[in-house]
Scaffold this motif. Structure first.
Motif, PDB file in Angstrom:
ATOM      1  N   ALA A 105     -73.464  -5.447 -63.234  1.00 52.34           N
ATOM      2  CA  ALA A 105     -72.451  -4.842 -64.092  1.00 52.34           C
ATOM      3  C   ALA A 105     -71.092  -4.770 -63.413  1.00 52.34           C
ATOM      4  O   ALA A 105     -70.083  -4.571 -64.070  1.00 52.34           O
ATOM      5  CB  ALA A 105     -72.894  -3.450 -64.521  1.00 52.34           C
ATOM      6  N   GLN A 106     -71.051  -4.925 -62.101  1.00 54.45           N
ATOM      7  CA  GLN A 106     -69.774  -4.912 -61.397  1.00 54.45           C
ATOM      8  C   GLN A 106     -68.977  -6.184 -61.658  1.00 54.45           C
ATOM      9  O   GLN A 106     -67.801  -6.246 -61.341  1.00 54.45           O
ATOM     10  CB  GLN A 106     -70.010  -4.745 -59.911  1.00 54.45           C
ATOM     11  N   HIS A 107     -69.596  -7.199 -62.231  1.00 50.48           N
ATOM     12  CA  HIS A 107     -68.913  -8.454 -62.519  1.00 50.48           C
ATOM     13  C   HIS A 107     -68.358  -8.391 -63.939  1.00 50.48           C
ATOM     14  O   HIS A 107     -68.891  -8.985 -64.858  1.00 50.48           O
ATOM     15  CB  HIS A 107     -69.849  -9.647 -62.361  1.00 50.48           C
ATOM     16  N   ASN A 108     -67.298  -7.658 -64.093  1.00 53.60           N
ATOM     17  CA  ASN A 108     -66.680  -7.473 -65.390  1.00 53.60           C
ATOM     18  C   ASN A 108     -65.198  -7.764 -65.242  1.00 53.60           C
ATOM     19  O   ASN A 108     -64.760  -8.233 -64.191  1.00 53.60           O
ATOM     20  CB  ASN A 108     -66.913  -6.038 -65.871  1.00 53.60           C
ATOM     21  N   LEU A 109     -64.425  -7.491 -66.258  1.00 54.47           N
ATOM     22  CA  LEU A 109     -62.985  -7.639 -66.153  1.00 54.47           C
ATOM     23  C   LEU A 109     -62.460  -6.630 -65.133  1.00 54.47           C
ATOM     24  O   LEU A 109     -63.046  -5.569 -64.954  1.00 54.47           O
ATOM     25  CB  LEU A 109     -62.338  -7.389 -67.513  1.00 54.47           C
TER      26      LEU A 109
ATOM     27  N   TYR B 128     -59.151  -4.777 -72.740  1.00 48.70           N
ATOM     28  CA  TYR B 128     -60.444  -4.411 -72.156  1.00 48.70           C
ATOM     29  C   TYR B 128     -61.330  -3.724 -73.193  1.00 48.70           C
ATOM     30  O   TYR B 128     -62.519  -4.025 -73.310  1.00 48.70           O
ATOM     31  CB  TYR B 128     -60.214  -3.510 -70.948  1.00 48.70           C
ATOM     32  N   ASP B 129     -60.738  -2.787 -73.957  1.00 50.79           N
ATOM     33  CA  ASP B 129     -61.508  -2.115 -75.006  1.00 50.79           C
ATOM     34  C   ASP B 129     -61.955  -3.103 -76.080  1.00 50.79           C
ATOM     35  O   ASP B 129     -63.069  -3.007 -76.596  1.00 50.79           O
ATOM     36  CB  ASP B 129     -60.678  -1.001 -75.638  1.00 50.79           C
TER      37      ASP B 129
ATOM     38  N   HIS C  66     -62.568  -6.262 -75.547  1.00 48.83           N
ATOM     39  CA  HIS C  66     -63.645  -7.024 -74.912  1.00 48.83           C
ATOM     40  C   HIS C  66     -64.964  -6.262 -75.028  1.00 48.83           C
ATOM     41  O   HIS C  66     -66.000  -6.839 -75.402  1.00 48.83           O
ATOM     42  CB  HIS C  66     -63.289  -7.269 -73.445  1.00 48.83           C
ATOM     43  N   LEU C  67     -64.945  -4.966 -74.731  1.00 47.01           N
ATOM     44  CA  LEU C  67     -66.169  -4.168 -74.812  1.00 47.01           C
ATOM     45  C   LEU C  67     -66.654  -4.030 -76.254  1.00 47.01           C
ATOM     46  O   LEU C  67     -67.868  -4.039 -76.500  1.00 47.01           O
ATOM     47  CB  LEU C  67     -65.938  -2.794 -74.184  1.00 47.01           C
TER      48      LEU C  67
ATOM     49  N   LEU D 255     -68.275  -7.341 -77.183  1.00 39.48           N
ATOM     50  CA  LEU D 255     -69.544  -7.439 -76.464  1.00 39.48           C
ATOM     51  C   LEU D 255     -70.603  -6.548 -77.113  1.00 39.48           C
ATOM     52  O   LEU D 255     -71.761  -6.952 -77.272  1.00 39.48           O
ATOM     53  CB  LEU D 255     -69.344  -7.066 -74.996  1.00 39.48           C
TER      54      LEU D 255
END
Length: 148
Positions: free
Chosen positions: A22-26, A38-39, A41-42, A45
């Motif tokens: 999970a650390q591999h995110n934007l 970012y929001d 993107h989430l 997803l």
């Protein structure tokens, strides 16, 4: 019971490795527009994850509950106009629901009516002085000795 544990072990390992990754995110957003992206993107997803889980739950239920060994006979429904309209309309509304916030984000990204920063030029005018900057705006660029 041991069969269930043996069958669930690969899923537990996959879930654990997924949480570890999970650390591999934007990267963490800094500006308001980056937070909005970012929001967005989430949100996308999440929508895709809900669709994925929903489709696979329905598929696995259908495979399990309507198998031939239970005595079900295959139904032919390829001529059903109602079913065809439903599975055309539902994705259309999903796409509209996803396109609406994405379009709002793109329009906010393209809006330059009130910039936070104004680039500073390093050249001087004919008299050798610098052009005055607008009040209340920060300048971006290399600092010149003796000037604020």
């Amino acid at each position: 019971m041991s069969r269930l544990v043996t069958a669930a072990a690969p899923f537990a390992v996959a879930l654990h490795s997924g949480l570890a990754a999970a650390q591999h995110n934007l990267p963490p957003p800094v500006t308001p527009i980056a937070r909005e992206i970012y929001d967005l993107h989430l949100l996308m997803l999440g929508i895709c994850a809900v669709i994925f889980v929903g489709v696979f739950l329905v598929m696995f239920y259908s495979i399990y509950a309507h198998r031939k060994s239970v005595g079900h006979k295959a139904e032919q429904f390829h001529g059903s106009t109602t079913v065809e309209i439903i599975w055309t309309i539902i994705p259309f509304f999903i796409l509209i629901g996803m396109a609406w916030p994405a379009t709002k984000g793109i329009l906010a990204l393209k809006d330059t009516s009130n910039p936070d920063l104004i680039p500073r030029s390093t050249w001087t005018n004919k008299e050798g002085g610098r052009e005055p900057r607008p009040a209340g705006r920060r300048e971006v660029g290399p600092q010149v000795a003796g000037q604020k």
